[in-house]
Design a protein around this motif. Sequence first.
Motif, short mmCIF file in Angstrom:
data_model
loop_
_atom_site.label_atom_id
_atom_site.label_comp_id
_atom_site.label_asym_id
_atom_site.label_seq_id
_atom_site.Cartn_x
_atom_site.Cartn_y
_atom_site.Cartn_z
N ASP A 36 -71.65 65.74 27.10
CA ASP A 36 -73.10 65.62 27.88
C ASP A 36 -74.32 65.59 26.86
OD1 ASP A 36 -74.94 66.00 29.69
OD2 ASP A 36 -74.97 67.86 29.82
N LEU A 37 -74.91 64.31 26.86
CA LEU A 37 -75.96 64.22 25.96
C LEU A 37 -77.24 64.66 26.88
CD1 LEU A 37 -75.10 60.92 24.08
CD2 LEU A 37 -74.97 62.95 23.30
N THR A 38 -77.15 65.02 27.92
CA THR A 38 -78.44 65.61 28.71
C THR A 38 -79.19 66.83 28.12
OG1 THR A 38 -77.09 65.06 30.70
CG2 THR A 38 -79.46 65.84 30.97
N SER A 92 -74.42 58.44 31.13
CA SER A 92 -75.00 59.05 32.38
C SER A 92 -76.01 60.11 31.73
CB SER A 92 -74.40 59.79 33.46
OG SER A 92 -72.86 59.93 33.15
N GLY A 93 -75.55 60.78 30.52
CA GLY A 93 -76.10 61.95 29.97
C GLY A 93 -77.33 60.89 29.19
N ILE A 94 -76.97 59.83 28.45
CA ILE A 94 -78.10 59.22 27.66
C ILE A 94 -79.35 58.79 28.75
CG2 ILE A 94 -78.68 56.97 26.56
CD1 ILE A 94 -75.85 57.22 25.26
N ALA A 99 -84.82 59.44 30.48
CA ALA A 99 -85.93 59.50 31.36
C ALA A 99 -86.73 60.76 31.08
CB ALA A 99 -85.12 59.89 32.69
N THR A 100 -86.02 61.77 30.50
CA THR A 100 -86.85 63.27 30.38
C THR A 100 -87.74 63.11 29.37
OG1 THR A 100 -85.13 63.83 28.64
CG2 THR A 100 -84.85 64.89 31.01
#
Lengths: 318, 331
Positions: A36-38, A92-94, A99-100
């Motif tokens: 998870d890259l989030t 999806s993490g990227i 966006a953040t």
Amino acid sequence: MPDIVNIIVNILTSGLPCCLLALGIFLTYRILDFADLTAEGSFLIGASITAAIIYNGGNPFLATILGCLGGAICGFITGCLNRYLKIPKLLSGIITMTATASLAMLIMGLATKEDSVFASQIPLTISPTSTQQTIYTVFWNWDLTNPIITSIVMLVVVAIVVVGIYFFFGTEYGMAIRTTGLNENMARSQGINTTVASIVGVTISNALIGLGGALYVQQTWTVSTISATGYLVIGLASILIGEAIFGKRSFKNWIISVCLGSITYFVIITLAVKFGFPTELKSLLYAILITIALCLPMIKKGIIELWFKCKSRRNKNA
Amino acid sequence: MLKLTNVVKSFNSTGKPEDKITVLNGLNLTINDGEFVTIIGQNGSGKSTTMNLITGVMFPDSGSIELNGGDITKEKEHARARYFGRVFQDPMMGTVAEMSVLENMEIAIRRGKFHSPIKWGFRKEHKELFIEALKEFDLGLENRLSAKAGTLSGGQRQALTLLMATMPQLPSHKSIRKDYVKFSYGDKQKAMEEVEGAYKLLKDEFIAKKSEIKADNSISKKEKKELIRKAFNEFDTEFRKYDVTKPLLLLDEHTAALDPKTAKRVLTLTNKIVREKGFTTLMVTHNMKDAIAYGDRLIMFAGGEIVLDVKGEEKKNLKIEDLLNQFEKVN
């Protein structure tokens, strides 16, 4: 002596927010098998939401909880992107992380109420006063920011989180989430809705990271769009170091190892800087540390083998 | 009763019509309660696809799958998991290697049930149940409950998966009521009235008993608790008679990855469990000898169709040569 106390407090105040970050990454990376890259994104969102609320004189506890929630929403989005739109986990993490960066800027810009909401290319800085209080200063006089109090508050939060995680992942649903991460086919054949379980897991993980960001910003007092850069690596390194040194025999042992790993990481960094390692080359130090952490199990095995070899040779000679 | 009607399933990896491969072309299959069916067939003959359609790993293009009169064609895999106990070909697949034997069994006993986020995942009464079940299986695992499933041998893991698949299911009263309506053949409304009425009657009886015990002052609190539990257990067992979902056992080449001796042991164990507990069983196998030796019905798949379906006396007299001839004839 105060020097040593100072160093310890320093390590704790920078290490404990990273404990939460490391725990969050651990949940996705190790338990859910979800690279998870989030993480960096939700860390930044958690930090900027908290800073924005405190800047406007909001309740620091509410700010912390909302920061945590902000992280949770980031995780939820990543989980949904992966599960419902079938976007690969890494991507999806990227997407969420990308966006953040803008969202954090928007939040900070709205908070400062500048003419342009994007004026916050400059970092948003809070300075504890009677109107801008952090969770570390509400227990103490705001004009006397005490690092010891700060580390105690952090320690309490981390302890609550660790106990909470331990109990949650021992419950029926926690077990279902763990099964989903370890063997998804089996989980589905046992009637576990793996889609929901996976999204819940990623959400919890990023809520912890958001909380880490909230604790971090209340200690450093400043947040900018680049302040979270590099934290993913720190979290990963914490997990690897913790596992290598403190083991992962059981789930309880494992989560405590991850926390201790992140403290160890900062101990090493602080010592290295103390003994004259140039601060400008910190990234190099990070890279070396991670390499060593990754090799640690191999080194451990080698040492044990060597020890047994020496022992058998000695026995032969005798 | 499991009933597949006109099931069609095709795969198309590229989207071009010429690449379309029809695996099942209008399959009809009915399996009665309590039957032990062995399924043989070459690779690509559609037997694995049939298993996957039954369990919901994939969905048919057309046709319907019925279980005890209830349509489950469109139910998701996890939603219908509680009707099926499954053992896979790969010993790694049926258990979680990184979890202990105890944890694996705890997951299995809650198959298809609601997983509470508050209730602790380990139960004392479950542990006793597991130890008893493991003793019956004679794996030498009853003292190794905390061992990671990954440290077990392939045969042990397969046996453990089999045990997990055949674990007694204790569905909640709510799901018993729901399933009773869903799996009733005739009038759904009537079935609902029937089961709700019976439930209400039994529950009222239990509540009356409970208040009677509570009002009795001659017994101690501890005894009261014990009596109430006993009354509840009576009510529970009485209502469980309405549980219509007897799980099917689906064995997908579950001995293919084992050495001959272990395979034999696991098969004997399978046979024993199926016969003792009366599971309706589907067993896919590549070993023709096993297919003849076990079970009371044999089905041969070829080209997505059933080419041989024998049961009873006829199956007992079947020889390997007959099956080989059949194989030749099909090709």
